[in-house]
Motif scaffolding. Sequence first.
Motif, PDB file in Angstrom:
ATOM      1  N   ARG A 107       0.841  -1.203   0.000  1.00 42.41           N
ATOM      2  CA  ARG A 107       0.000   0.000   0.000  1.00 42.41           C
ATOM      3  C   ARG A 107       0.874   1.251   0.000  1.00 42.41           C
ATOM      4  N   ARG A 108       0.591   2.173  -0.900  1.00 38.79           N
ATOM      5  CA  ARG A 108       1.372   3.410  -1.016  1.00 38.79           C
ATOM      6  C   ARG A 108       1.025   4.342   0.146  1.00 38.79           C
ATOM      7  N   VAL A 109       2.076   4.910   0.777  1.00 39.04           N
ATOM      8  CA  VAL A 109       1.888   5.822   1.902  1.00 39.04           C
ATOM      9  C   VAL A 109       2.668   7.112   1.667  1.00 39.04           C
ATOM     10  N   LYS A 110       2.280   8.134   2.409  1.00 37.34           N
ATOM     11  CA  LYS A 110       2.939   9.440   2.345  1.00 37.34           C
ATOM     12  C   LYS A 110       3.462   9.763   3.745  1.00 37.34           C
ATOM     13  N   ILE A 111       4.761   9.947   3.857  1.00 38.50           N
ATOM     14  CA  ILE A 111       5.377  10.321   5.129  1.00 38.50           C
ATOM     15  C   ILE A 111       5.621  11.827   5.079  1.00 38.50           C
ATOM     16  N   THR A 112       5.064  12.542   6.031  1.00 41.94           N
ATOM     17  CA  THR A 112       5.209  13.994   6.107  1.00 41.94           C
ATOM     18  C   THR A 112       6.050  14.346   7.323  1.00 41.94           C
ATOM     19  N   GLU A 113       7.098  15.125   7.103  1.00 44.02           N
ATOM     20  CA  GLU A 113       7.932  15.614   8.196  1.00 44.02           C
ATOM     21  C   GLU A 113       7.912  17.131   8.161  1.00 44.02           C
ATOM     22  N   GLU A 114       7.748  17.738   9.339  1.00 45.74           N
ATOM     23  CA  GLU A 114       7.740  19.199   9.414  1.00 45.74           C
ATOM     24  C   GLU A 114       8.542  19.658  10.619  1.00 45.74           C
ATOM     25  N   LEU A 115       9.492  20.533  10.372  1.00 47.43           N
ATOM     26  CA  LEU A 115      10.280  21.143  11.430  1.00 47.43           C
ATOM     27  C   LEU A 115       9.827  22.581  11.551  1.00 47.43           C
ATOM     28  N   THR A 116       9.184  22.904  12.677  1.00 42.93           N
ATOM     29  CA  THR A 116       8.633  24.249  12.831  1.00 42.93           C
ATOM     30  C   THR A 116       9.426  25.112  13.791  1.00 42.93           C
ATOM     31  N   LEU A 117       9.894  24.541  14.881  1.00 41.41           N
ATOM     32  CA  LEU A 117      10.655  25.323  15.852  1.00 41.41           C
ATOM     33  C   LEU A 117      11.492  24.356  16.661  1.00 41.41           C
ATOM     34  N   TYR A 118      12.750  24.227  16.294  1.00 37.57           N
ATOM     35  CA  TYR A 118      13.623  23.270  16.974  1.00 37.57           C
ATOM     36  C   TYR A 118      13.772  23.663  18.437  1.00 37.57           C
ATOM     37  N   PRO A 119      13.706  22.743  19.397  1.00 38.75           N
ATOM     38  CA  PRO A 119      13.589  21.305  19.227  1.00 38.75           C
ATOM     39  C   PRO A 119      12.173  20.782  19.362  1.00 38.75           C
ATOM     40  N   MET A 120      11.205  21.604  19.747  1.00 38.31           N
ATOM     41  CA  MET A 120       9.911  21.075  20.120  1.00 38.31           C
ATOM     42  C   MET A 120       8.861  21.112  19.014  1.00 38.31           C
ATOM     43  N   GLY A 121       9.199  21.530  17.827  1.00 38.41           N
ATOM     44  CA  GLY A 121       8.209  21.654  16.786  1.00 38.41           C
ATOM     45  C   GLY A 121       8.422  20.733  15.609  1.00 38.41           C
ATOM     46  N   TYR A 122       8.701  19.481  15.869  1.00 43.70           N
ATOM     47  CA  TYR A 122       8.908  18.514  14.795  1.00 43.70           C
ATOM     48  C   TYR A 122       7.725  17.551  14.777  1.00 43.70           C
ATOM     49  N   THR A 123       7.143  17.334  13.610  1.00 38.01           N
ATOM     50  CA  THR A 123       6.082  16.345  13.473  1.00 38.01           C
ATOM     51  C   THR A 123       6.415  15.392  12.337  1.00 38.01           C
ATOM     52  N   CYS A 124       5.985  14.154  12.491  1.00 42.00           N
ATOM     53  CA  CYS A 124       6.164  13.153  11.454  1.00 42.00           C
ATOM     54  C   CYS A 124       4.919  12.284  11.438  1.00 42.00           C
ATOM     55  N   THR A 125       4.274  12.158  10.281  1.00 47.27           N
ATOM     56  CA  THR A 125       3.082  11.324  10.158  1.00 47.27           C
ATOM     57  C   THR A 125       3.213  10.421   8.937  1.00 47.27           C
ATOM     58  N   CYS A 126       2.467   9.338   8.976  1.00 44.82           N
ATOM     59  CA  CYS A 126       2.415   8.410   7.861  1.00 44.82           C
ATOM     60  C   CYS A 126       0.950   8.134   7.558  1.00 44.82           C
ATOM     61  N   LYS A 127       0.495   8.484   6.382  1.00 46.34           N
ATOM     62  CA  LYS A 127      -0.903   8.320   5.979  1.00 46.34           C
ATOM     63  C   LYS A 127      -0.973   7.606   4.641  1.00 46.34           C
ATOM     64  N   LYS A 128      -2.132   7.068   4.330  1.00 43.09           N
ATOM     65  CA  LYS A 128      -2.334   6.452   3.016  1.00 43.09           C
ATOM     66  C   LYS A 128      -2.192   7.532   1.948  1.00 43.09           C
ATOM     67  N   ALA A 129      -1.521   7.183   0.876  1.00 41.52           N
ATOM     68  CA  ALA A 129      -1.355   8.136  -0.226  1.00 41.52           C
ATOM     69  C   ALA A 129      -2.493   8.011  -1.217  1.00 41.52           C
TER      70      ALA A 129
END
Length: 129
Positions: A107-129
Amino acid sequence: MEMCYDGALVMPSSYAVMSEEEMTYVEGGKKTYRYTNAGEAVTSLAANAQFYGLIAIGAGVGGAVTSVTGIGVAAFLASGGAGVISSQMYSAWKQAQNIKKKYGSKRRVKITEELTLYPMGYTCTCKKA
């Protein structure tokens, strides 16, 4: 972002000129996207979570041991950032695991990484593409 004005743009009397790079940081940072299959996402996210987890532990121990110096304090603060990244990677890994169980490893997935304010603003998600 495109903006349209009917009249002349008037700046307030106290404003700061910022470069494009500074504006990117103020507006929320950088997002990256990766597309892969669920099986590969499970493998890569697990490895990344483990890597950052080890960095957090190492920096935390090193910072505690050398806490008298400024370097020790910086190492201790860095461990917090690595810990946040590790935690977010682990959360995305769980999402990838659920997708793999429900839809299969291809199954194809999309991994999203976002760095907003180091060190506490990092997000990483994996959802169906």
